[in-house]
Enzyme design. Structure first.
Site, PDB file in Angstrom:
ATOM      1  N   TYR A  28     -17.399   1.703   2.043  1.00 13.09           N
ATOM      2  CA  TYR A  28     -15.950   1.920   2.014  1.00 13.09           C
ATOM      3  C   TYR A  28     -15.605   3.038   1.034  1.00 13.09           C
ATOM      4  O   TYR A  28     -14.800   3.936   1.352  1.00 13.09           O
ATOM      5  CB  TYR A  28     -15.257   0.617   1.620  1.00 13.09           C
ATOM      6  CG  TYR A  28     -13.773   0.736   1.387  1.00 13.09           C
ATOM      7  CD1 TYR A  28     -12.891   0.988   2.436  1.00 13.09           C
ATOM      8  CD2 TYR A  28     -13.242   0.594   0.102  1.00 13.09           C
ATOM      9  CE1 TYR A  28     -11.525   1.093   2.221  1.00 13.09           C
ATOM     10  CE2 TYR A  28     -11.872   0.696  -0.115  1.00 13.09           C
ATOM     11  CZ  TYR A  28     -11.024   0.943   0.938  1.00 13.09           C
ATOM     12  OH  TYR A  28      -9.672   1.060   0.719  1.00 13.09           O
ATOM     13  N   GLU A  50      -2.964  -4.270   1.515  1.00 16.58           N
ATOM     14  CA  GLU A  50      -2.721  -4.250   0.071  1.00 16.58           C
ATOM     15  C   GLU A  50      -1.861  -5.449  -0.332  1.00 16.58           C
ATOM     16  O   GLU A  50      -2.063  -6.038  -1.395  1.00 16.58           O
ATOM     17  CB  GLU A  50      -2.049  -2.942  -0.354  1.00 16.58           C
ATOM     18  CG  GLU A  50      -2.932  -1.707  -0.267  1.00 16.58           C
ATOM     19  CD  GLU A  50      -4.088  -1.687  -1.256  1.00 16.58           C
ATOM     20  OE1 GLU A  50      -4.114  -2.525  -2.194  1.00 16.58           O
ATOM     21  OE2 GLU A  50      -4.970  -0.829  -1.102  1.00 16.58           O
ATOM     22  N   TRP A  58     -10.468  -7.018  -3.651  1.00 12.45           N
ATOM     23  CA  TRP A  58     -10.448  -6.152  -2.475  1.00 12.45           C
ATOM     24  C   TRP A  58     -11.631  -6.460  -1.558  1.00 12.45           C
ATOM     25  O   TRP A  58     -11.528  -6.362  -0.333  1.00 12.45           O
ATOM     26  CB  TRP A  58     -10.444  -4.687  -2.878  1.00 12.45           C
ATOM     27  CG  TRP A  58     -10.424  -3.781  -1.687  1.00 12.45           C
ATOM     28  CD1 TRP A  58     -11.393  -2.920  -1.291  1.00 12.45           C
ATOM     29  CD2 TRP A  58      -9.377  -3.670  -0.708  1.00 12.45           C
ATOM     30  NE1 TRP A  58     -11.026  -2.281  -0.124  1.00 12.45           N
ATOM     31  CE2 TRP A  58      -9.792  -2.727   0.244  1.00 12.45           C
ATOM     32  CE3 TRP A  58      -8.132  -4.285  -0.556  1.00 12.45           C
ATOM     33  CZ2 TRP A  58      -9.005  -2.375   1.348  1.00 12.45           C
ATOM     34  CZ3 TRP A  58      -7.356  -3.945   0.546  1.00 12.45           C
ATOM     35  CH2 TRP A  58      -7.796  -2.998   1.480  1.00 12.45           C
TER      36      TRP A  58
END
Length: 201
Positions: A28, A50, A58
């Site tokens: 990522y 988010e 995350w």
């Protein structure tokens, strides 16, 4: 770790510690984080994820992203904007995503606000969010140098709330701005620093 706060991997590339070991986070970081996202659906997906990330790691959201995409019809704003109570209950029963009713409802609310923005003189969601790009970007050497909010993220947060969006606090909006390339918070020693094409270094 060097004085620049990065770790050099076995491939010889320097990354921050959060992206140095987990293969998913490394991929990522190397290919997506901080690269420009300028389309409506892409911005709506990032905005939604988010919001779901708030209070979680995350990595948790990234692992669930395929399930999120399936559950939310590829984050097509028009489709999500038309969700009814039955869709909310379907999502709340989906173990593949984060089952937080407030965040699910906020995603539907934000889809409707995204569709409404198409007729706004300030532009669609992508144009609107990018209009808060600052005149300069941070140049952090270590994690301690990376901001968690900024005057622009505060202004973006307030502006989105006025447009009917939810779960768009200034810290969450700063994370969004980092993720989609509006600011470059790659550490100076990272191999990704300056690669977005938005900021030179």
């Amino acid at each position: 770790m060097s004085e620049l706060g990065v770790v050099v991997g076995d491939d010889g590339l320097a990354r921050p510690t959060w992206a140095a070991t987990d293969p998913m986070l490394r991929e990522y970081y190397d290919t997506e984080w901080g690269m420009p996202v300028r389309d409506e659906r892409g911005l709506f997906e990032r905005l939604s994820l988010e919001a779901f990330q708030s209070g979680l790691s995350w990595a948790t959201i990234l692992r669930k992203r395929p399930a999120f995409r399936e559950a939310f019809h590829g984050f097509d704003p028009e489709v999500v904007a038309a969700y009814e109570d039955a869709d909310v209950e379907r999502l709340m029963a989906d173990a593949g995503i984060v089952r937080n009713r407030a965040k699910v409802l906020a995603t539907v609310t934000n889809a409707r606000a995204t569709v409404a923005l198409r007729d706004d003189p300030e532009g669609d969601l992508a144009a609107f969010v990018w209009s808060f790009r600052p005149a300069d970007t941070p140049r952090p050497r270590t994690y301690a140098d990376v901001p968690t909010s900024s005057p622009e993220s505060l202004a973006l947060s307030r502006a989105l709330k006025r447009k009917g969006f939810a779960f768009v606090g200034p810290t969450t909006m700063y994370a969004l701005m980092e993720a989609v390339g509006i600011v470059d918070t790659h550490l100076l020693g990272s191999h990704r620093r300056g690669t977005s094409g938005v900021w030179p270094d």
